[in-house]
Design an enzyme around this catalytic site. Structure first.
Site, short mmCIF file in Angstrom:
data_model
loop_
_atom_site.label_atom_id
_atom_site.label_comp_id
_atom_site.label_asym_id
_atom_site.label_seq_id
_atom_site.Cartn_x
_atom_site.Cartn_y
_atom_site.Cartn_z
CB THR A 95 -1.07 0.13 1.27
OG1 THR A 95 -1.78 -1.11 1.32
CG2 THR A 95 -1.67 1.43 1.18
CB ALA A 106 -9.58 1.52 -5.30
CE LYS A 107 -5.16 -1.46 1.44
NZ LYS A 107 -4.08 -2.03 1.51
CG LEU A 108 -4.32 5.51 -0.42
CD1 LEU A 108 -3.77 6.93 -1.08
CD2 LEU A 108 -3.82 5.20 0.64
#
EC number: 1.1.1.-
Length: 290
Positions: free
Chosen positions: A98, A172-174
């Site tokens: 990440t 999208a991960k954040l």
């Protein structure tokens, strides 16, 4: 580039997430070559059939596709040193760590300048889903790179989302991890508000569980709030890192989102206060000090 699914891969990074993911791959018959900065973390996987490499260069030479699952952008850059980049021609680097969208785009430039291909595939989920193979894969990159990776992704995850090019998957991960932090804060504040009103903790937890405010996260974490003990499934310090990345990306775009910024600051304070090794829900402990 091969169009068949990969059954031989390299893997760098064997922390809380990397170890169970590699274990699943080995159990499914995938050949995995591994490297970790701390060699002691490779012993268990070697016993399960992993091929252990003493250097990143040797591992990269041996496999067509290499997955990275490390702590942050600095760790990714350290792996992709100038010496290592000389070995990247024709290789595919898949970053599952990440890091920020802008950081993954910078890594993409480095890899492509060296003649390799790059994609990002951060995951949503913590140690439990990594162990059970129920992670969500948040992919950013070319479809031609994704297709032969689907077998690997199907072993470690329950669903793969292709968001577009590099930068979109990390974005999208954040988004998801910012929501995780906001929910952790919101439920913690609800528990503290209940205490202030003299409402029994177990009863309010049952009420939330049967209301529209219930969520899979709440069901996973409710025993932590009930017991006021927060053993880490996803450490608060990592949630803080991701919230800080989200705020930084917003600032670089000239944007401001008040909930994300406020929660990011509260998590930073929790880390400073010594709660970084607690679970993400352990922001409760810092809020309780107020």
């Amino acid at each position: 580039m091969a169009t068949n699914e990969y059954t031989q891969i390299g893997w760098i990074g064997l922390g809380q997430m990397g170890n169970p993911m590699v274990t699943r791959l080995l159990n499914a018959g995938i050949e995995v070559g591994v490297y970790n900065r701390s060699p002691d973390k490779t012993a268990d996987l070697a016993n399960k059939g992993a091929k252990v490499y003493a250097s990143t260069i040797d591992l990269i030479r041996a496999y067509p596709v290499i997955f990275l699952m490390v702590s942050d952008f600095a760790a990714v850059r350290d792996i992709l040193s100038e010496e290592v980049r000389k070995e990247l021609a024709g290789k595919i680097i898949v970053n599952m760590s990440t890091i920020a969208s802008s950081e993954n785009l910078a890594v993409k430039e480095l890899v492509e300048a060296a003649g390799g291909q790059f994609a990002e595939a951060p995951v949503s989920g913590s140690v439990g889903p990594a162990t059970n193979g129920t992670l969500l894969i948040l992919f950013g990159g070319e479809e031609s790179v994704l297709t032969p990776l689907q077998k690997v992704f199907s072993i470690v995850g329950k669903q793969t989302f292709h968001f577009g090019g590099v930068g979109k998957g990390s974005g999208a991960k954040l988004v998801l991890n910012s929501l995780l932090g906001i929910f952790g804060e919101a439920y913690s504040e609800a528990m503290l508000m209940a205490q202030q009103f003299g409402v029994d903790t177990d009863t309010i937890i049952e009420a939330i569980s049967n209301s529209a405010m219930d969520s899979p996260m709440f069901q996973t974490k409710k025993s932590l709030w009930a017991n006021r003990e927060f053993p880490p499934a996803f450490a608060l310090k990592h949630a803080s890192k991701d919230l800080n990345l989200a705020v930084k990306e917003l600032e670089q775009a000239g944007k401001s989102l008040p909930a994300v910024e406020t929660v990011a600051e509260n998590y930073r304070q929790a880390v400073t206060a010594g709660y970084g090794e607690q679970d993400v829900a352990g922001v409760y402990l810092k809020l309780a000090e107020r």
